[in-house]
Design an enzyme around this catalytic site. Structure first.
Site, PDB file in Angstrom:
ATOM      1  CE  LYS A  27      -4.433  -1.337   0.276  1.00 31.78           C
ATOM      2  NZ  LYS A  27      -4.945  -2.185   1.336  1.00 31.78           N
ATOM      3  CE  LYS A  36      -6.449 -10.382  -3.448  1.00 29.43           C
ATOM      4  NZ  LYS A  36      -6.481  -9.079  -2.917  1.00 29.43           N
ATOM      5  CE  LYS A  59     -13.794  -5.717  -3.324  1.00 31.60           C
ATOM      6  NZ  LYS A  59     -13.892  -5.477  -1.901  1.00 31.60           N
TER       7      LYS A  59
HETATM    8  P1  ADP Z   1      -9.939  -6.889  -2.895  1.00 32.59           P
HETATM    9  O1  ADP Z   1      -8.647  -7.599  -2.646  1.00 32.59           O
HETATM   10  O2  ADP Z   1     -10.536  -7.199  -4.206  1.00 32.59           O
HETATM   11  O3  ADP Z   1      -9.895  -5.421  -2.605  1.00 32.59           O
HETATM   12  P2  ADP Z   1     -10.983  -7.374  -0.255  1.00 32.59           P
HETATM   13  O4  ADP Z   1      -9.610  -7.080   0.219  1.00 32.59           O
HETATM   14  O5  ADP Z   1     -12.066  -6.481   0.219  1.00 32.59           O
HETATM   15  O6  ADP Z   1     -10.963  -7.476  -1.836  1.00 32.59           O
HETATM   16  O7  ADP Z   1     -11.334  -8.874   0.166  1.00 32.59           O
HETATM   17  C1  ADP Z   1     -12.527  -9.365   0.738  1.00 32.59           C
HETATM   18  C2  ADP Z   1     -12.385 -10.856   0.949  1.00 32.59           C
HETATM   19  O8  ADP Z   1     -12.248 -11.503  -0.321  1.00 32.59           O
HETATM   20  C3  ADP Z   1     -11.158 -11.266   1.766  1.00 32.59           C
HETATM   21  O9  ADP Z   1     -11.467 -12.367   2.582  1.00 32.59           O
HETATM   22  C4  ADP Z   1     -10.153 -11.662   0.706  1.00 32.59           C
HETATM   23  O10 ADP Z   1      -9.227 -12.617   1.191  1.00 32.59           O
HETATM   24  C5  ADP Z   1     -11.046 -12.268  -0.351  1.00 32.59           C
HETATM   25  N1  ADP Z   1     -10.457 -12.133  -1.687  1.00 32.59           N
HETATM   26  C6  ADP Z   1     -10.243 -10.984  -2.387  1.00 32.59           C
HETATM   27  N2  ADP Z   1      -9.704 -11.236  -3.598  1.00 32.59           N
HETATM   28  C7  ADP Z   1      -9.574 -12.588  -3.672  1.00 32.59           C
HETATM   29  C8  ADP Z   1      -9.090 -13.474  -4.678  1.00 32.59           C
HETATM   30  N3  ADP Z   1      -8.663 -13.028  -5.840  1.00 32.59           N
HETATM   31  N4  ADP Z   1      -9.103 -14.805  -4.409  1.00 32.59           N
HETATM   32  C9  ADP Z   1      -9.563 -15.293  -3.228  1.00 32.59           C
HETATM   33  N5  ADP Z   1     -10.043 -14.505  -2.240  1.00 32.59           N
HETATM   34  C10 ADP Z   1     -10.057 -13.177  -2.451  1.00 32.59           C
END
Ligand code: ADP
Ligand code: TRP
Length: 333
Positions: free
Chosen positions: A113, A196, A199
């Site tokens: 970050k 990965k 968002k």
């Molecule tokens: P992002 O990484 O898209 O911003 P978040 O950090 O809000 O999403 O993640 C919300 C939940 O979804 C968490 O438990 C995270 O581990 C899971 N998650 C996010 N992206 C993935 C992914 N590509 N594969 C598996 N789990 C994911």
């Protein structure tokens, strides 16, 4: 009864990675009578990077609607908004006294970050894992359904819980573990060849649960591929591995076998494979999209869900905070 807690930052309608990595497990755990489940919207966490106030309000509602559309039943689980529990920032403040600068600076997500937001390296960003630990241990949780990317945060949560217990010589907080129903934690890859789905990734990296059919087709057809295998059973490059991994998630075993054989025999047509992947994604996503849109027009219902959830979550959080204050000697009269 084991306690389950998890949350998602309200950064929009969720994508397939969020669903298969996390929310599908929330739903499965919520159906198991051995668990008492708390699922929340981590709105405070989304303030660690610059946010748009009006946008946040909309995104929180979208996330509640998405939770419900994915199958969380407010009669079975507690659904709430993080900022509706004043006990969370209270515990966060107390835990901050047990969190060391050195360990916070070493966290992989913090390092990522600060590279991305070098103009905004704030204390909230650095103490993100402390707030996350507070979210979890405020209900004295045992299990936390999350994707693989959150493992380090869970390790830190256990460290803070253990440190509290040993500092005050108590056995108050359990040590919560990252959990994926019956299998390993998973990481859903992106359509742009990245490891990965996220968002915050490139424009066509993620497929969202409210994407229209044509939008899904467009994104999938744009997915990165290579010139194709030149030798039988060749090792797959990352972008091709990603497409197969996405297929593993949404397609039938026969379909996956068919394209795997074609790859190994060097006669794969990526165009056909992507068309099939898009149709299988559509089958998976269309019902979610419809439910999300139906729920979004019913604001009163969404409000009722989080109001009721907030009450139940505050009751549980109050018990923990009272216990913590007593242990710390903060109960004077
Ligand atoms: P992002 O990484 O898209 O911003 P978040 O950090 O809000 O999403 O993640 C919300 C939940 O979804 C968490 O438990 C995270 O581990 C899971 N998650 C996010 N992206 C993935 C992914 N590509 N594969 C598996 N789990 C994911
Ligand atoms: N850090 C998590 C993510 O980026 C979101 C989150 C905040 C969370 N608090 C939590 C997840 C507590 C599980 C439990 O996805």
């Amino acid at each position: 009864m084991e306690i389950v807690v998890s949350g998602t930052r309200p950064t929009g309608v969720l994508h397939l990675g969020n669903y298969f990595g996390a929310v599908r497990n929330y739903v499965r755990m919520s159906e198991d009578p051995n668990y008492t489940c708390y699922f929340f919207i981590a709105d405070y966490h989304s303030l660690t990077t610059h946010h748009q106030p009006a946008e946040l309000t909309k995104l929180v509602k979208q996330t509640i609607a998405t939770y419900l559309a994915c199958g969380l039943d407010p009669k079975k689980v507690v659904i709430y908004i993080q900022s509706h529990l004043p006990q969370i920032p209270e515990l966060y403040l107390l835990l901050n006294m047990l969190a060391y600068k050195g360990e916070l600076e070493k966290v992989a997500t913090f390092k990522e970050k600060i590279k991305m937001h070098s103009e905004n390296i704030n204390a909230g960003l650095m103490t993100y894992p402390v707030l996350m630990a507070s979210d979890i241990i405020i209900h004295r949780a045992h299990k936390v359904p999350v994707g693989k990317d959150q493992e380090q945060h869970l390790e830190m949560t256990r460290n803070f819980a253990k440190r509290f217990n040993s500092r005050y010589d108590v056995d108050f907080f359990p040590e919560p573990v990252a959990y994926n129903f019956g299998s390993e934690l998973i990481k859903v890859p992106g359509l742009d060849g990245s490891l990965k789905m996220s968002k915050s990734g490139a424009a066509n990296n993620a497929v969202y649960l409210d994407d229209g059919d044509d939008e899904i087709r467009r994104k999938v057809m744009k997915a990165k591929t290579d010139g194709g295998p030149t030798e039988p059973n060749q090792v797959k490059p990352q972008e091709i591995k990603n497409i197969f991994e996405l297929m593993d998630i949404v397609s039938a075993p026969d379909t996956i076998r068919h394209f795997n054989d074609a790859y190994n025999n060097c006669n794969i047509r990526y165009g056909d494979m992507k068309k099939q992947l898009a149709e299988d994604m559509i089958k998976c996503i269309a019902p979610f999209r419809q439910k999300i849109n139906e729920l979004l027009v019913n604001e009163d219902y969404l409000h009722k869900v989080v109001r009721k959830g907030g009450e139940a979550a505050r009751e549980s959080a109050d018990k923990t905070i009272s216990g913590v204050k007593k242990i710390m000697g903060l109960n004077y009269f």
